[in-house]
Design an enzyme around this catalytic site. Sequence first.
Site, short mmCIF file in Angstrom:
data_model
loop_
_atom_site.label_atom_id
_atom_site.label_comp_id
_atom_site.label_asym_id
_atom_site.label_seq_id
_atom_site.Cartn_x
_atom_site.Cartn_y
_atom_site.Cartn_z
N ARG A 9 8.26 -1.68 7.26
CA ARG A 9 7.27 -0.65 7.58
C ARG A 9 6.82 0.09 6.33
O ARG A 9 7.61 0.41 5.45
CB ARG A 9 7.86 0.34 8.57
CG ARG A 9 6.93 1.50 8.95
CD ARG A 9 7.21 2.74 8.13
NE ARG A 9 6.40 3.89 8.57
CZ ARG A 9 6.32 5.04 7.91
NH1 ARG A 9 7.01 5.20 6.79
NH2 ARG A 9 5.56 6.02 8.36
N THR A 22 2.36 14.57 3.26
CA THR A 22 3.69 14.27 3.79
C THR A 22 3.64 14.41 5.30
O THR A 22 3.07 15.38 5.81
CB THR A 22 4.77 15.20 3.20
OG1 THR A 22 6.02 14.94 3.87
CG2 THR A 22 4.42 16.67 3.39
N GLY A 23 4.20 13.45 6.01
CA GLY A 23 4.17 13.58 7.47
C GLY A 23 4.34 12.26 8.17
O GLY A 23 4.85 11.29 7.62
N GLY A 35 4.35 3.47 5.19
CA GLY A 35 3.62 4.63 5.67
C GLY A 35 2.39 4.94 4.85
O GLY A 35 1.83 4.07 4.17
N ASP A 36 1.97 6.20 4.86
CA ASP A 36 0.72 6.58 4.21
C ASP A 36 0.86 6.85 2.72
O ASP A 36 -0.13 6.76 1.98
CB ASP A 36 0.16 7.84 4.87
CG ASP A 36 1.08 9.05 4.67
OD1 ASP A 36 2.25 8.97 5.09
OD2 ASP A 36 0.63 10.06 4.10
N GLY A 95 3.32 9.13 8.90
CA GLY A 95 2.41 8.30 8.14
C GLY A 95 1.40 7.53 8.97
O GLY A 95 0.24 7.36 8.55
N THR A 143 8.90 13.14 2.13
CA THR A 143 8.08 12.70 1.00
C THR A 143 7.95 13.81 -0.05
O THR A 143 7.98 14.99 0.29
CB THR A 143 6.67 12.34 1.52
OG1 THR A 143 6.81 11.34 2.53
CG2 THR A 143 5.79 11.82 0.42
#
Length: 325
Positions: A220, A243-244, A222-223, A246, A192
């Site tokens: 899907r 970033t990671g 994510g965050d 999510g 990200t």
Amino acid sequence: MRLYLLIGALMMTTAAHAQEKTDWKLVIHGGAGVIERDRLTAEQEKEIRAALDLALQTGSKILAAGGDSLDAVEATVKVLENDPHFNAGRGAVFTYDSTNEMDAAIMDGESRKAGSVAGITATKNPISLARAVMEDSPHVMLSGEGADQFSREQGLEQAPPEYFATPERRRQLEEMKSNKLSWFDVDLKYGTVGAVALDQAGHVAAATSTGGLTGKRWDRIGDSPIIGAGTYADVRACAVSATGAGEYFIRVGVAHEICARIRMKDAGAKEAADAVMAEVKALGGDGGVIVVTPEGEATWSFNTPGMYRGKASAEGRTVAIFGDE
């Protein structure tokens, strides 16, 4: 004499206040994960550092000229979206079905207006579509074909599938499928990109953009496009881009949680970010965040071996990759 002293004191106070207002800040990230020296060639490292520095230069020009933090984070993230080294825009990873589906979000800390998009497929710069959702629609979040349609109606620049389909990302998908790897094992990092900024008027803003996870399925999300999880800005506290992994960032509500700790617990930005990232780690998640406050604290926190990152202010620019920098 007393009048002159009073006028002089007022002038010094005004000058000091003006000086305080010029203390703009910009922080960026280009992903976190198992980013170690033996995993990058010298040429790759050089190119990534140059790309991070170019992004910082772009946002810095806007902020140094007195521009708005929202303009700065959008322009900065667009540079990273255009660079195939990062998992956003042109460098977005492939889904399991060999398509590129991108997410992005942007938020203005002064008004707390926000816009985000998920699962878009044709907008050259997803972050600009997120801003269009914020400014030109009554909504906060659009997804899929509806978001793509809105992008076309807004006249944003479109790109064909082959623009996003880079050879390296296709190789990662094929490696994942052939070796039956997990989405994390195939590239060992979360790619990200994001930016947070403080402008001369004291306003903060945040922007995040991603291609998601290699081999992701079932639409899907994510965050990154979720306001309060991967992206958040509140002038009463801070601006955050994450970033990671999510799913963990969503469960913790990472971006909002950091802001809440600063606003309600009077925590420093570094203290709040470290505490929340420790909570993510305790649940089993990895990644990192960048944070800037209206008072000018600019920091990051990550629980992975490395994170592509950089900072800029009136004093200069710096970029880093590895955990020991």
